[in-house]
Write an enzyme that holds these catalytic residues in place. Structure first.
Site, PDB file in Angstrom:
ATOM      1  N   LYS A  96      12.300   5.657  16.386  1.00  0.00           N
ATOM      2  CA  LYS A  96      11.195   6.110  15.688  1.00  0.00           C
ATOM      3  C   LYS A  96      10.619   4.945  14.921  1.00  0.00           C
ATOM      4  O   LYS A  96      11.301   3.946  14.444  1.00  0.00           O
ATOM      5  CB  LYS A  96      11.396   7.288  14.641  1.00  0.00           C
ATOM      6  N   ARG A 108      15.514  20.036   4.013  1.00  0.00           N
ATOM      7  CA  ARG A 108      14.245  19.234   4.698  1.00  0.00           C
ATOM      8  C   ARG A 108      13.904  20.265   5.667  1.00  0.00           C
ATOM      9  O   ARG A 108      14.182  21.401   5.488  1.00  0.00           O
ATOM     10  CB  ARG A 108      14.479  17.771   5.196  1.00  0.00           C
ATOM     11  N   TYR A 166      -6.343 -16.277  -5.099  1.00  0.00           N
ATOM     12  CA  TYR A 166      -7.103 -15.269  -5.943  1.00  0.00           C
ATOM     13  C   TYR A 166      -6.558 -15.160  -7.203  1.00  0.00           C
ATOM     14  O   TYR A 166      -5.434 -14.854  -7.572  1.00  0.00           O
ATOM     15  CB  TYR A 166      -6.970 -13.732  -5.298  1.00  0.00           C
ATOM     16  N   MET A 191      -4.878 -11.321   2.578  1.00  0.00           N
ATOM     17  CA  MET A 191      -4.774 -10.705   3.658  1.00  0.00           C
ATOM     18  C   MET A 191      -3.946 -11.250   5.039  1.00  0.00           C
ATOM     19  O   MET A 191      -3.162 -10.680   5.658  1.00  0.00           O
ATOM     20  CB  MET A 191      -6.091  -9.903   4.113  1.00  0.00           C
TER      21      MET A 191
END
Ligand code: PLP
Length: 389
Positions: A55, A152, A282, A330
């Site tokens: 998964k 769950r 930054y 980014m």
């Protein structure tokens, strides 16, 4: 005919281009992955089936590549949802695939069409599938999920028997498995885990009395590592297969062979020397302490290399470890090599993995991020090509 060849050549070009276009890559050590799977197989024995959870893009390692490597070593794949299972089928995977997650009524047709095994946790869902199958004259392979303490999904143990009897009475529902999930198997000698094993054993006895060949399964990685009494008919170790121990490292054979299979690498894209007291990136959250050599790497939080590692993460260049300087951007990040550190544009850089005697572990990143290995792994996104080596 010519068109088909042109089309194929173009596809080949795209694959190659992707391969070389991005200097940032996740490298998967296929040899080590096979060692890991073989070690787990040896640990559980030939009688116990092996379900590999793939998964979330195979825990970030690349769903299709991992499934193809593993198919000869495992009995089952575990996915979270229809989309993951359908993709495996489209890519030619033929082994059994169990969908761990719940499904909507609208997904039943797709699940059956892709020959996926469904998890059913309630009478309501069992009825939905049975009525779909009767209407379309189809059959469906299912696993019942019982809650032994995770709270769950999963039917309560006390309501399990009526659901079991209902399912066994439906000709369209083929009961293949019954399973449950641990809440804390990554803690050693945990009483609650022992209680879950005990409760599941009672469920297993109920099931086997009615249908002996149902696959009963409980163990995740923690179960495989620390609770051998939890193996039953099948185990589902995810994290361990990819090379990580949920808690203490196991030092006895065969599990002591297990190692991480993922490295995150890139190449130096820029080099400059800056004066003492220069702010980097930054908002200048880092200031050089002297004349510094600053390199830029083409990876950032846009790839899933988390911004929380600003001023905290490290990289290895030319066999030496250096700190990330300032805010991670980014698509890029900067590293301070100090006054004398050496690097050239194009040099290989390790963000996770080994070079020479130096190593950066994903567990160290997880610790710095107040996270866990699982979350850091699945955070690496589709912009990073996965390369099997
Ligand atoms: C993800 C998952 C696993 C694997 O857990 P690990 O801790 O990675 O071994 C096993 N079973 C189910 C139902 C899961 O969803």
């Amino acid at each position: 005919m010519i068109y088909v060849q042109v089309e194929l050549a173009y596809r080949f070009y795209l694959v190659l281009r992707n391969f070389f276009m991005h200097p940032t890559q996740i490298e998967i050590d296929s040899q080590q992955f096979k060692f890991n799977l073989s070690a787990i197989r040896q640990q559980i024995g030939a009688q116990v089936k092996f379900c590999l959870p793939v998964k979330a893009n195979a825990y970030g390692h690349g769903l299709v590549g991992i499934a193809k490597l593993a198919e000869a070593y495992v009995d089952y794949f575990g996915v979270a949802c229809l989309a993951e299972g359908a993709l495996l089928r489209q890519q030619g995977i033929s082994k059994a695939i169990l969908v761990f997650g719940a499904f909507d009524e609208e997904q039943i047709a797709g699940l059956i069409e892709s020959n996926l095994e469904l998890t059913i946790s309630s009478r309501y869902k069992a009825e939905l599938v049975a009525s779909y199958c009767q209407k379309h004259n189809q059959a469906c392979r299912i696993h019942l999920k019982v809650d032994t303490g995770m709270n769950r999904v999963g039917i309560r143990a006390s309501s399990f028997l009526p659901l079991l009897e209902y399912v066994l009475a439906q000709p369209s529902l083929e009961l293949v498995g019954v399973y449950s999930h641990f809440a804390a198997s990554d803690e050693l000698d945990n009483d609650f885990t022992l209680q879950q094993i005990e409760l599941f054993s009672q469920i297993v006895a109920l099931v086997k009395a009615k249908k002996a060949d149902v696959i009963c399964h409980l163990a995740n990685s923690g179960g495989v590592c620390y609770y051998p009494e939890s193996y039953f008919d099948m185990v589902r170790p995810g994290l361990l297969s990819y090379g990580y121990f949920p808690a203490q490292i196991i030092t006895q054979a065969p599990l002591n062979q297990i190692r991480a299979i993922l490295s995150l690498v890139t190449r130096v894209s820029y080099f400059k020397v800056v004066a003492e007291g220069s702010g980097i990136s930054y908002n200048h959250r880092y200031t050089t302490g002297g004349v510094s050599r600053i390199i830029t790497l083409p990876i950032g939080y846009g790839d899933g290399y988390r911004r929380g590692l600003s001023n905290l993460g490290e990289v290895i260049v030319r066999g030496h470890k250096y700190k990330i300087a300032g805010s991670i951007c980014m698509d890029m990040l900067m590293v301070d090599l100090g006054a004398t550190g050496e690097a050239y544009v194009g040099d290989r850089v390790i963000l996770i993995g080994k070079q020479g005697v130096e190593e950066i572990l994903i567990s160290q990143l997880a610790l710095k991020l107040n996270s866990i290995i699982y979350e850091v792994l699945v955070g690496f996104n589709a912009r990073i090509p996965r390369v099997i080596i």
